[in-house]
Design a protein around this motif. Structure first.
Motif, PDB file in Angstrom:
ATOM      1  N   TYR A   1       0.992  -1.210   0.015  1.00 46.95           N
ATOM      2  CA  TYR A   1       0.031   0.005   0.102  1.00 46.95           C
ATOM      3  C   TYR A   1       1.004   1.319   0.027  1.00 46.95           C
ATOM      4  O   TYR A   1       1.736   1.445   0.974  1.00 46.95           O
ATOM      5  CB  TYR A   1      -0.814  -0.066   1.212  1.00 46.95           C
ATOM      6  N   SER A   2       0.485   2.199  -0.944  1.00 50.40           N
ATOM      7  CA  SER A   2       1.388   3.382  -0.983  1.00 50.40           C
ATOM      8  C   SER A   2       0.594   4.696  -0.366  1.00 50.40           C
ATOM      9  O   SER A   2      -0.619   4.747  -0.802  1.00 50.40           O
ATOM     10  CB  SER A   2       1.721   3.631  -2.524  1.00 50.40           C
ATOM     11  N   PHE A   3       1.196   5.259   0.710  1.00 50.15           N
ATOM     12  CA  PHE A   3       0.416   6.380   1.232  1.00 50.15           C
ATOM     13  C   PHE A   3       0.498   7.482   0.628  1.00 50.15           C
ATOM     14  O   PHE A   3       1.582   7.775  -0.031  1.00 50.15           O
ATOM     15  CB  PHE A   3       1.079   6.564   2.645  1.00 50.15           C
ATOM     16  N   ARG A   4      -0.487   8.341   0.520  1.00 49.70           N
ATOM     17  CA  ARG A   4      -0.790   9.504  -0.220  1.00 49.70           C
ATOM     18  C   ARG A   4      -1.204  10.652   0.636  1.00 49.70           C
ATOM     19  O   ARG A   4      -2.319  10.902   0.867  1.00 49.70           O
ATOM     20  CB  ARG A   4      -1.492   9.440  -1.309  1.00 49.70           C
ATOM     21  N   TRP A   5      -0.413  11.050   1.656  1.00 50.26           N
ATOM     22  CA  TRP A   5      -0.698  11.952   2.731  1.00 50.26           C
ATOM     23  C   TRP A   5      -1.062  13.332   2.272  1.00 50.26           C
ATOM     24  O   TRP A   5      -1.696  14.070   2.602  1.00 50.26           O
ATOM     25  CB  TRP A   5       0.317  11.866   3.902  1.00 50.26           C
ATOM     26  N   ARG A   6      -0.376  13.548   1.182  1.00 45.87           N
ATOM     27  CA  ARG A   6      -0.321  15.032   0.677  1.00 45.87           C
ATOM     28  C   ARG A   6      -1.831  15.491   0.100  1.00 45.87           C
ATOM     29  O   ARG A   6      -2.410  16.438   0.462  1.00 45.87           O
ATOM     30  CB  ARG A   6       0.755  15.328  -0.592  1.00 45.87           C
ATOM     31  N   SER A   7      -2.311  14.345  -0.592  1.00 47.80           N
ATOM     32  CA  SER A   7      -3.760  14.557  -1.159  1.00 47.80           C
ATOM     33  C   SER A   7      -4.554  14.529   0.029  1.00 47.80           C
ATOM     34  O   SER A   7      -5.471  15.145  -0.027  1.00 47.80           O
ATOM     35  CB  SER A   7      -3.949  13.523  -2.103  1.00 47.80           C
ATOM     36  N   ALA A   8      -4.623  13.706   0.986  1.00 42.03           N
ATOM     37  CA  ALA A   8      -5.440  13.785   2.054  1.00 42.03           C
ATOM     38  C   ALA A   8      -5.202  14.884   2.974  1.00 42.03           C
ATOM     39  O   ALA A   8      -6.453  15.847   3.256  1.00 42.03           O
ATOM     40  CB  ALA A   8      -5.002  12.298   2.930  1.00 42.03           C
ATOM     41  N   LEU A   9      -4.260  15.647   3.150  1.00 39.87           N
ATOM     42  CA  LEU A   9      -3.849  16.905   3.843  1.00 39.87           C
ATOM     43  C   LEU A   9      -4.735  18.077   3.137  1.00 39.87           C
ATOM     44  O   LEU A   9      -4.817  18.976   3.777  1.00 39.87           O
ATOM     45  CB  LEU A   9      -2.424  17.273   4.166  1.00 39.87           C
ATOM     46  N   ARG A  10      -4.777  17.754   1.783  1.00 38.75           N
ATOM     47  CA  ARG A  10      -5.491  18.875   0.921  1.00 38.75           C
ATOM     48  C   ARG A  10      -6.878  19.129   1.613  1.00 38.75           C
ATOM     49  O   ARG A  10      -7.492  20.167   1.526  1.00 38.75           O
ATOM     50  CB  ARG A  10      -5.506  18.561  -0.513  1.00 38.75           C
ATOM     51  N   ALA A  11      -7.552  17.961   2.164  1.00 38.15           N
ATOM     52  CA  ALA A  11      -8.989  18.080   2.562  1.00 38.15           C
ATOM     53  C   ALA A  11      -8.926  18.641   4.018  1.00 38.15           C
ATOM     54  O   ALA A  11     -10.031  18.762   4.361  1.00 38.15           O
ATOM     55  CB  ALA A  11      -9.306  16.543   2.591  1.00 38.15           C
ATOM     56  N   LEU A  12      -7.846  18.978   4.360  1.00 38.98           N
ATOM     57  CA  LEU A  12      -8.005  19.194   6.150  1.00 38.98           C
ATOM     58  C   LEU A  12      -8.836  20.424   6.391  1.00 38.98           C
ATOM     59  O   LEU A  12      -9.355  20.621   7.345  1.00 38.98           O
ATOM     60  CB  LEU A  12      -6.528  19.673   6.548  1.00 38.98           C
ATOM     61  N   PRO A  13      -8.934  21.646   5.532  1.00 46.01           N
ATOM     62  CA  PRO A  13      -9.773  22.655   5.796  1.00 46.01           C
ATOM     63  C   PRO A  13     -11.087  22.140   5.751  1.00 46.01           C
ATOM     64  O   PRO A  13     -12.021  22.602   6.732  1.00 46.01           O
ATOM     65  CB  PRO A  13      -9.534  23.615   4.599  1.00 46.01           C
ATOM     66  N   ASP A  14     -11.671  21.320   4.734  1.00 43.94           N
ATOM     67  CA  ASP A  14     -13.102  20.801   4.721  1.00 43.94           C
ATOM     68  C   ASP A  14     -13.176  20.051   6.015  1.00 43.94           C
ATOM     69  O   ASP A  14     -14.308  19.984   6.743  1.00 43.94           O
ATOM     70  CB  ASP A  14     -13.386  20.112   3.599  1.00 43.94           C
ATOM     71  N   MET A  15     -12.309  19.262   6.570  1.00 42.31           N
ATOM     72  CA  MET A  15     -12.297  18.300   7.845  1.00 42.31           C
ATOM     73  C   MET A  15     -12.497  19.313   9.005  1.00 42.31           C
ATOM     74  O   MET A  15     -13.205  18.929   9.897  1.00 42.31           O
ATOM     75  CB  MET A  15     -11.136  17.437   7.844  1.00 42.31           C
ATOM     76  N   LEU A  16     -11.779  20.414   9.011  1.00 37.14           N
ATOM     77  CA  LEU A  16     -11.908  21.147  10.058  1.00 37.14           C
ATOM     78  C   LEU A  16     -13.171  21.845  10.244  1.00 37.14           C
ATOM     79  O   LEU A  16     -13.704  21.966  11.209  1.00 37.14           O
ATOM     80  CB  LEU A  16     -10.706  22.164   9.924  1.00 37.14           C
ATOM     81  N   SER A  17     -13.524  22.141   9.207  1.00 40.50           N
ATOM     82  CA  SER A  17     -15.005  22.759   9.004  1.00 40.50           C
ATOM     83  C   SER A  17     -16.113  21.577   9.629  1.00 40.50           C
ATOM     84  O   SER A  17     -17.114  21.995  10.190  1.00 40.50           O
ATOM     85  CB  SER A  17     -15.491  23.044   7.594  1.00 40.50           C
ATOM     86  N   GLY A  18     -15.730  20.552   9.025  1.00 48.48           N
ATOM     87  CA  GLY A  18     -16.823  19.477   9.768  1.00 48.48           C
ATOM     88  C   GLY A  18     -16.561  19.063  11.223  1.00 48.48           C
ATOM     89  O   GLY A  18     -17.497  18.870  11.941  1.00 48.48           O
ATOM     90  N   ALA A  19     -15.124  19.326  11.750  1.00 47.89           N
ATOM     91  CA  ALA A  19     -14.876  19.347  13.242  1.00 47.89           C
ATOM     92  C   ALA A  19     -15.647  20.285  13.940  1.00 47.89           C
ATOM     93  O   ALA A  19     -16.117  20.116  15.117  1.00 47.89           O
ATOM     94  CB  ALA A  19     -13.530  19.375  13.301  1.00 47.89           C
ATOM     95  N   TRP A  20     -16.065  21.534  13.540  1.00 45.54           N
ATOM     96  CA  TRP A  20     -16.496  22.504  13.907  1.00 45.54           C
ATOM     97  C   TRP A  20     -18.178  22.337  13.986  1.00 45.54           C
ATOM     98  O   TRP A  20     -18.609  22.386  15.041  1.00 45.54           O
ATOM     99  CB  TRP A  20     -16.565  23.884  13.345  1.00 45.54           C
ATOM    100  N   VAL A  21     -18.624  21.668  13.057  1.00 45.61           N
ATOM    101  CA  VAL A  21     -20.022  21.197  13.266  1.00 45.61           C
ATOM    102  C   VAL A  21     -20.184  19.960  14.422  1.00 45.61           C
ATOM    103  O   VAL A  21     -21.231  20.158  14.960  1.00 45.61           O
ATOM    104  CB  VAL A  21     -20.338  20.482  11.688  1.00 45.61           C
ATOM    105  N   THR A  22     -19.238  19.157  14.350  1.00 46.66           N
ATOM    106  CA  THR A  22     -19.335  18.071  15.210  1.00 46.66           C
ATOM    107  C   THR A  22     -19.219  18.544  16.786  1.00 46.66           C
ATOM    108  O   THR A  22     -19.899  18.305  17.557  1.00 46.66           O
ATOM    109  CB  THR A  22     -17.971  17.150  15.228  1.00 46.66           C
ATOM    110  N   PHE A  23     -18.425  19.706  16.844  1.00 51.51           N
ATOM    111  CA  PHE A  23     -18.326  20.372  18.386  1.00 51.51           C
ATOM    112  C   PHE A  23     -19.603  20.967  18.794  1.00 51.51           C
ATOM    113  O   PHE A  23     -20.105  20.850  19.537  1.00 51.51           O
ATOM    114  CB  PHE A  23     -17.238  21.380  18.369  1.00 51.51           C
ATOM    115  N   GLU A  24     -20.319  21.858  17.633  1.00 49.16           N
ATOM    116  CA  GLU A  24     -21.467  22.499  17.911  1.00 49.16           C
ATOM    117  C   GLU A  24     -22.410  21.510  18.196  1.00 49.16           C
ATOM    118  O   GLU A  24     -23.234  21.863  18.986  1.00 49.16           O
ATOM    119  CB  GLU A  24     -21.897  23.196  16.816  1.00 49.16           C
TER     120      GLU A  24
END
Length: 223
Positions: free
Chosen positions: A6-29
């Motif tokens: 399995y070849s990891f592709r962290w760079r492409s996953a990290l590009r989604a971090l802003p959207d995931m942070l927005s989702g984290a805020w919805v989770t906290f709310e």
């Protein structure tokens, strides 16, 4: 022979971090709202269990028993799919919020009842002997002691509520942290990378809540 190709592709996953942070805020709310409503309902349930009215006591006992002895997953399913069978359609977010609130209220009511029993009856009698009415005695004497007793269980319940918001994905919620993560997973099939990042975010949220609670507890209960 066992091997890993399995070849990891962290760079492409990290590009989604802003959207995931927005989702984290919805989770906290969502978790915070479920705690606010849960505390209010739990206090009402606690009072109802102290009443002489058998209907009030029975309603409170039934709520608490169901909340504490059935899975949260079932409660959310019933609110989303079950109510739909009767023509009552609610959004995914509302079903999640209501389900977690229902569960929170059941557990917190028992925490509050246990905390209230830990306060000696002599505290209330002493307050009344000083000329306080029942409301003043509860507000100035009983409630401050109750908050000290249940403060850290409240913190644990808040962490639990944050983690339970992940169940929203089963009813189609797609804008919280788990929902956003699953959306990217379906598009890219990079399951490990996206869910590893999501797990780290959940971990950080939980640790932030615990740290904030410790600081707040130290500030409120130093004496």
């Amino acid at each position: 022979m066992f091997g890993i190709d399995y070849s990891f592709r962290w760079r492409s996953a990290l590009r989604a971090l802003p959207d995931m942070l927005s989702g984290a805020w919805v989770t906290f709310e969502t978790a915070a709202l479920s705690m606010i409503f849960g505390v209010i309902i739990a206090l009402l349930l606690m009072v109802m269990r102290q009443m002489n009215n058998p209907l009030a006591r029975g309603f409170a006992s039934t709520w608490i028993s169901i909340a504490r002895n059935t899975p949260s997953l079932f409660q959310i399913y019933i609110l989303y799919f079950g109510l739909g069978s009767f023509g009552l359609h609610v959004s995914s977010w509302f079903a999640l919020l209501a389900g977690i609130t229902f569960n929170n209220a059941g557990y917190l009511a028992e925490n509050f009842r246990g905390g209230l029993k830990a306060i000696p009856d002599t505290q209330m009698r002493a307050a009344r002997s000083l000329g306080m009415n029942a409301f003043q005695a509860y507000r100035l004497i009983v409630v401050p002691q109750l908050l000290r007793i249940v403060f850290y269980p409240l913190t644990n319940q808040m962490v639990w509520a944050v983690l339970m918001t992940s169940l929203g994905v089963i009813v189609g919620l797609n804008d919280d942290l788990t929902g956003v993560t699953q959306s990217y997973n379906v598009k890219t099939f990079r399951t490990f990378e996206y869910f590893a990042i999501a797990a780290v975010l959940y971990y950080l949220i939980a640790k932030a809540i615990v740290l904030a609670a410790r600081l707040l507890g130290w500030r409120l209960f130093r004496y």
